[in-house]
Design a protein around this motif. Structure first.
Motif, PDB file in Angstrom:
ATOM      1  N   GLU A 263     -79.149 -77.305 -73.865  1.00  0.00           N
ATOM      2  CA  GLU A 263     -79.727 -77.959 -72.687  1.00  0.00           C
ATOM      3  C   GLU A 263     -80.991 -77.226 -72.216  1.00  0.00           C
ATOM      4  N   LEU A 264     -81.732 -78.385 -71.676  1.00  0.00           N
ATOM      5  CA  LEU A 264     -83.268 -78.015 -71.312  1.00  0.00           C
ATOM      6  C   LEU A 264     -83.124 -77.049 -70.266  1.00  0.00           C
ATOM      7  N   TYR A 265     -84.408 -76.243 -70.008  1.00  0.00           N
ATOM      8  CA  TYR A 265     -84.537 -75.375 -68.905  1.00  0.00           C
ATOM      9  C   TYR A 265     -85.079 -76.235 -67.915  1.00  0.00           C
ATOM     10  N   PRO A 266     -84.433 -76.174 -66.649  1.00  0.00           N
ATOM     11  CA  PRO A 266     -85.008 -77.129 -65.568  1.00  0.00           C
ATOM     12  C   PRO A 266     -86.312 -77.053 -64.938  1.00  0.00           C
ATOM     13  N   PRO A 267     -86.969 -76.049 -65.029  1.00  0.00           N
ATOM     14  CA  PRO A 267     -88.367 -76.093 -64.520  1.00  0.00           C
ATOM     15  C   PRO A 267     -89.363 -76.770 -65.587  1.00  0.00           C
ATOM     16  N   ILE A 268     -88.732 -76.691 -67.228  1.00  0.00           N
ATOM     17  CA  ILE A 268     -89.421 -77.405 -68.323  1.00  0.00           C
ATOM     18  C   ILE A 268     -89.231 -78.913 -68.166  1.00  0.00           C
ATOM     19  N   ILE A 269     -88.122 -79.130 -67.617  1.00  0.00           N
ATOM     20  CA  ILE A 269     -87.686 -80.569 -67.721  1.00  0.00           C
ATOM     21  C   ILE A 269     -88.798 -81.501 -66.934  1.00  0.00           C
ATOM     22  N   ARG A 270     -89.191 -80.609 -65.617  1.00  0.00           N
ATOM     23  CA  ARG A 270     -90.070 -81.445 -64.791  1.00  0.00           C
ATOM     24  C   ARG A 270     -91.468 -81.592 -65.352  1.00  0.00           C
ATOM     25  N   LEU A 271     -91.995 -80.435 -66.162  1.00  0.00           N
ATOM     26  CA  LEU A 271     -93.203 -80.452 -66.824  1.00  0.00           C
ATOM     27  C   LEU A 271     -93.230 -81.564 -67.815  1.00  0.00           C
ATOM     28  N   LEU A 272     -92.210 -81.466 -68.629  1.00  0.00           N
ATOM     29  CA  LEU A 272     -92.270 -82.724 -69.738  1.00  0.00           C
ATOM     30  C   LEU A 272     -92.090 -84.130 -69.228  1.00  0.00           C
ATOM     31  N   GLY A 273     -91.541 -84.207 -67.793  1.00  0.00           N
ATOM     32  CA  GLY A 273     -91.265 -85.738 -67.312  1.00  0.00           C
ATOM     33  C   GLY A 273     -92.663 -86.041 -67.017  1.00  0.00           C
ATOM     34  N   LYS A 274     -93.705 -84.983 -66.517  1.00  0.00           N
ATOM     35  CA  LYS A 274     -95.016 -85.485 -66.245  1.00  0.00           C
ATOM     36  C   LYS A 274     -95.974 -85.592 -67.353  1.00  0.00           C
ATOM     37  N   LEU A 275     -95.330 -85.355 -68.571  1.00  0.00           N
ATOM     38  CA  LEU A 275     -96.050 -85.432 -70.041  1.00  0.00           C
ATOM     39  C   LEU A 275     -95.471 -86.583 -70.718  1.00  0.00           C
ATOM     40  N   GLN A 276     -94.674 -87.321 -70.021  1.00  0.00           N
ATOM     41  CA  GLN A 276     -94.198 -88.742 -70.602  1.00  0.00           C
ATOM     42  C   GLN A 276     -93.175 -88.319 -71.822  1.00  0.00           C
ATOM     43  N   VAL A 277     -92.505 -87.432 -71.898  1.00  0.00           N
ATOM     44  CA  VAL A 277     -91.597 -86.845 -72.719  1.00  0.00           C
ATOM     45  C   VAL A 277     -90.053 -87.291 -72.362  1.00  0.00           C
ATOM     46  N   ASP A 278     -89.364 -88.167 -73.203  1.00  0.00           N
ATOM     47  CA  ASP A 278     -88.125 -88.274 -72.950  1.00  0.00           C
ATOM     48  C   ASP A 278     -87.089 -87.304 -73.016  1.00  0.00           C
ATOM     49  N   THR A 279     -86.836 -86.490 -72.015  1.00  0.00           N
ATOM     50  CA  THR A 279     -86.098 -85.359 -71.852  1.00  0.00           C
ATOM     51  C   THR A 279     -84.598 -85.511 -72.296  1.00  0.00           C
ATOM     52  N   ALA A 281     -83.216 -87.894 -74.535  1.00  0.00           N
ATOM     53  CA  ALA A 281     -83.536 -87.955 -75.878  1.00  0.00           C
ATOM     54  C   ALA A 281     -83.763 -86.592 -76.523  1.00  0.00           C
ATOM     55  N   LEU A 282     -84.610 -85.747 -75.944  1.00  0.00           N
ATOM     56  CA  LEU A 282     -85.005 -84.503 -76.512  1.00  0.00           C
ATOM     57  C   LEU A 282     -83.728 -83.686 -76.521  1.00  0.00           C
ATOM     58  N   GLU A 283     -82.849 -83.568 -75.401  1.00  0.00           N
ATOM     59  CA  GLU A 283     -81.833 -82.595 -75.170  1.00  0.00           C
ATOM     60  C   GLU A 283     -80.641 -82.992 -76.167  1.00  0.00           C
ATOM     61  N   ALA A 284     -80.409 -84.548 -76.317  1.00  0.00           N
ATOM     62  CA  ALA A 284     -79.504 -84.964 -77.083  1.00  0.00           C
ATOM     63  C   ALA A 284     -79.834 -84.635 -78.622  1.00  0.00           C
ATOM     64  N   ARG A 285     -81.005 -84.694 -79.014  1.00  0.00           N
ATOM     65  CA  ARG A 285     -81.574 -84.075 -80.194  1.00  0.00           C
ATOM     66  C   ARG A 285     -81.177 -82.549 -80.831  1.00  0.00           C
ATOM     67  N   PHE A 286     -81.391 -81.754 -79.564  1.00  0.00           N
ATOM     68  CA  PHE A 286     -81.145 -80.180 -79.516  1.00  0.00           C
ATOM     69  C   PHE A 286     -79.701 -80.099 -79.826  1.00  0.00           C
ATOM     70  N   LYS A 287     -78.789 -80.813 -79.012  1.00  0.00           N
ATOM     71  CA  LYS A 287     -77.466 -80.559 -79.166  1.00  0.00           C
ATOM     72  C   LYS A 287     -76.947 -80.980 -80.469  1.00  0.00           C
ATOM     73  N   ALA A 288     -77.666 -82.276 -80.731  1.00  0.00           N
ATOM     74  CA  ALA A 288     -76.953 -82.673 -82.092  1.00  0.00           C
ATOM     75  C   ALA A 288     -77.458 -81.780 -83.204  1.00  0.00           C
ATOM     76  N   LYS A 289     -78.605 -80.892 -82.942  1.00  0.00           N
ATOM     77  CA  LYS A 289     -78.952 -80.191 -84.315  1.00  0.00           C
ATOM     78  C   LYS A 289     -78.056 -78.936 -84.251  1.00  0.00           C
ATOM     79  N   LEU A 290     -77.614 -78.338 -83.109  1.00  0.00           N
ATOM     80  CA  LEU A 290     -76.641 -77.291 -83.088  1.00  0.00           C
ATOM     81  C   LEU A 290     -75.326 -77.701 -83.343  1.00  0.00           C
ATOM     82  N   SER A 291     -74.760 -78.894 -83.235  1.00  0.00           N
ATOM     83  CA  SER A 291     -73.768 -79.305 -83.710  1.00  0.00           C
ATOM     84  C   SER A 291     -73.508 -79.477 -85.108  1.00  0.00           C
ATOM     85  N   SER A 292     -74.691 -79.819 -85.629  1.00  0.00           N
ATOM     86  CA  SER A 292     -74.471 -79.821 -87.104  1.00  0.00           C
ATOM     87  C   SER A 292     -74.627 -78.544 -87.829  1.00  0.00           C
TER      88      SER A 292
END
Length: 447
Positions: A263-279, A281-292
């Motif tokens: 799960e993404l850290y809430p304060p960094i979610i806001r920063l990533l949003g301003k940097l045009q990062v798809d949060t 999709a990013l969180e889904a990637r982290f969870k999928a990696k941990l699941s694998s």
């Protein structure tokens, strides 16, 4: 006000847990009661402040009086004065609330949070700070109870990471603070975007040193590089910090962008949003990696001495190459080692005095390589990439390879030795040589 104040009851519960748990474990940031304890302390310090007691900010802030008592030295100890000065000089917190939070954490580490409370409760300094009816510190009895609890708290050893402070202006919720040490390199392989004075990783090169084993990931916040705090005004200095450390290990401190379950850290979610990062999709990637990782079969885990990590090799021997460590010495060194083994076989001598050393496991690590016995696990060869000057093999002997290393960093070494190996799998030989080659790039040496 009743002596059964809910904030005090809550504080007593946390301190009781601390006293019990501190016997068997270290009280650090991963302790479950740290965040609510600190929030509780903030609430007590902020409760019942006169709104007139503020300097340039909306609302009253207890940081103002907590800082003020050091200027008059009324009841303030040297330890507390040091704590306040450290907070004053910390540029990671800007607001009075952020400074209060950092001061609470600092005083817990230094066992001096009771000092300002004692000053205001017993010495009545400073005056006119708290309302008598609506605060703990403005009430004589409740203030004494609060002081006694803090005195008990001062007997506990806290080990809180005070460098983890950049989000204290916003929240008590802190993410993991991690420091990595990388081998000397010109680039780390990171792209950092800056927003609101903070540098967030927006891309990671897979072949870069920082991206190995997911040490640094997209969404991590770069806090310090070689001891320098990184913020937007210093974005042009990143390269100069790297150059200043040329030939030395690189230290990088980061705040992780996600927790242990992805799960993404809430304060960094806001920063990533301003940097045009798809949060999302990013969180889904982290969870999928941990699941694998969790679903990965356990059959690959070494369970016997013969299943130890690394590539199976046969260590054939060592030969001195004198003062030369260049790749041109590889061919002659392999020939010399094989010739020496053949002569021993013809004469009936034992080829290798230590069978455990001959059957080895070649391990490729972040800082270098090591070879251990396949039977006992004992390490008998270990060299950092700084020490290795060259590696390679012979086209007519594709199942043999070697590397040359000096007795110290190869740019200053006077004596070099070549270590020769046999491996039945040519693909694994290529992997070993390519990995050492990448190590050369990170340590400024060429194959």
């Amino acid at each position: 006000m009743s002596v059964s104040n809910p904030l005090l009851r809550e504080l007593k519960g946390y301190v009781l847990h601390l006293v019990q748990d501190s016997v068997n474990r270290e009280i650090s940031d991963d302790y479950e009661h740290i965040q609510p304890l600190c929030q509780n302390l903030e609430n007590i310090f902020q409760q019942g402040l006169y709104h007139s007691y503020s300097v340039g900010y909306k609302g009253a802030e207890s940081w103002n009086w907590l800082e003020k008592i050091t200027e008059v030295h009324y009841g303030a100890t040297f330890t507390y004065n040091t704590a306040v000065n450290e907070v004053r000089s910390c540029r990671k917190v800007v607001t009075p609330r952020g400074k209060l939070r950092l001061l609470i954490r600092t005083c817990l580490n230094k066992k001096c949070l009771h000092v300002p409370v004692e000053a205001i409760v017993r010495y009545k300094y400073p005056t006119g700070v708290y309302q008598t009816k609506d605060s703990i510190l403005g009430d004589e009895i409740l203030g004494e109870i609060f002081l006694s609890v803090l005195l008990q708290c001062s007997k506990i050893a806290f080990h809180l990471c005070l460098k983890n402070a950049v989000f204290l202006d916003e929240t008590w919720q802190l993410t993991d603070y991690v420091t990595h040490e990388f081998v000397p390199c010109r680039i780390l392989g990171l792209n950092v975007g800056f927003v609101r004075e903070r540098g967030v990783v927006v891309a990671v090169e897979e072949s870069g040193v920082a991206g190995e084993d997911d040490k640094v990931e997209i969404g991590d916040l770069v806090d310090e590089l070689n001891g320098h705090w990184i913020r937007a005004t210093q974005r042009g200095r990143l390269s100069s910090y790297m150059k200043q450390a040329e030939g030395k290990p690189i230290t990088l401190s980061i705040l992780k962008g996600h927790n242990a379950v992805g799960e993404l850290y809430p304060p960094i979610i806001r920063l990533l949003g301003k940097l045009q990062v798809d949060t999302t999709a990013l969180e889904a990637r982290f969870k999928a990696k941990l699941s694998s990782k969790e679903q990965r079969p356990l059959s690959g885990v070494p369970s016997t001495k013969s299943e130890r990590a690394g590539i199976p090799v046969r260590y054939l021997g060592i030969v001195s190459t004198g003062s030369r460590g260049d790749v041109n010495q590889i061919d002659r060194a392999i020939t010399a080692v094989l010739r020496n083994r053949m002569s021993k076989i013809k004469s009936g001598d034992q080829v290798n005095g230590d069978k455990d050393k001959e059957e080895g496991q070649f391990e490729i690590q972040d800082m270098g390589v090591q070879v251990s016995s396949r039977q006992t696990g004992k390490i008998f060869l270990k060299h950092s990439y700084m020490e290795i000057s060259s590696c390679g093999g012979r086209s007519d002997l594709p199942d043999h390879f070697a590397y040359i290393a000096g007795e110290t960093s190869c740019n200053v070494a006077k004596n070099f030795n070549c270590y020769v190996f046999h491996c039945a799998n040519e693909d694994q030989i290529r992997l070993i040589l390519q990995s050492i080659g990448q190590g050369f790039q990170r340590t400024h040496w060429a194959v």
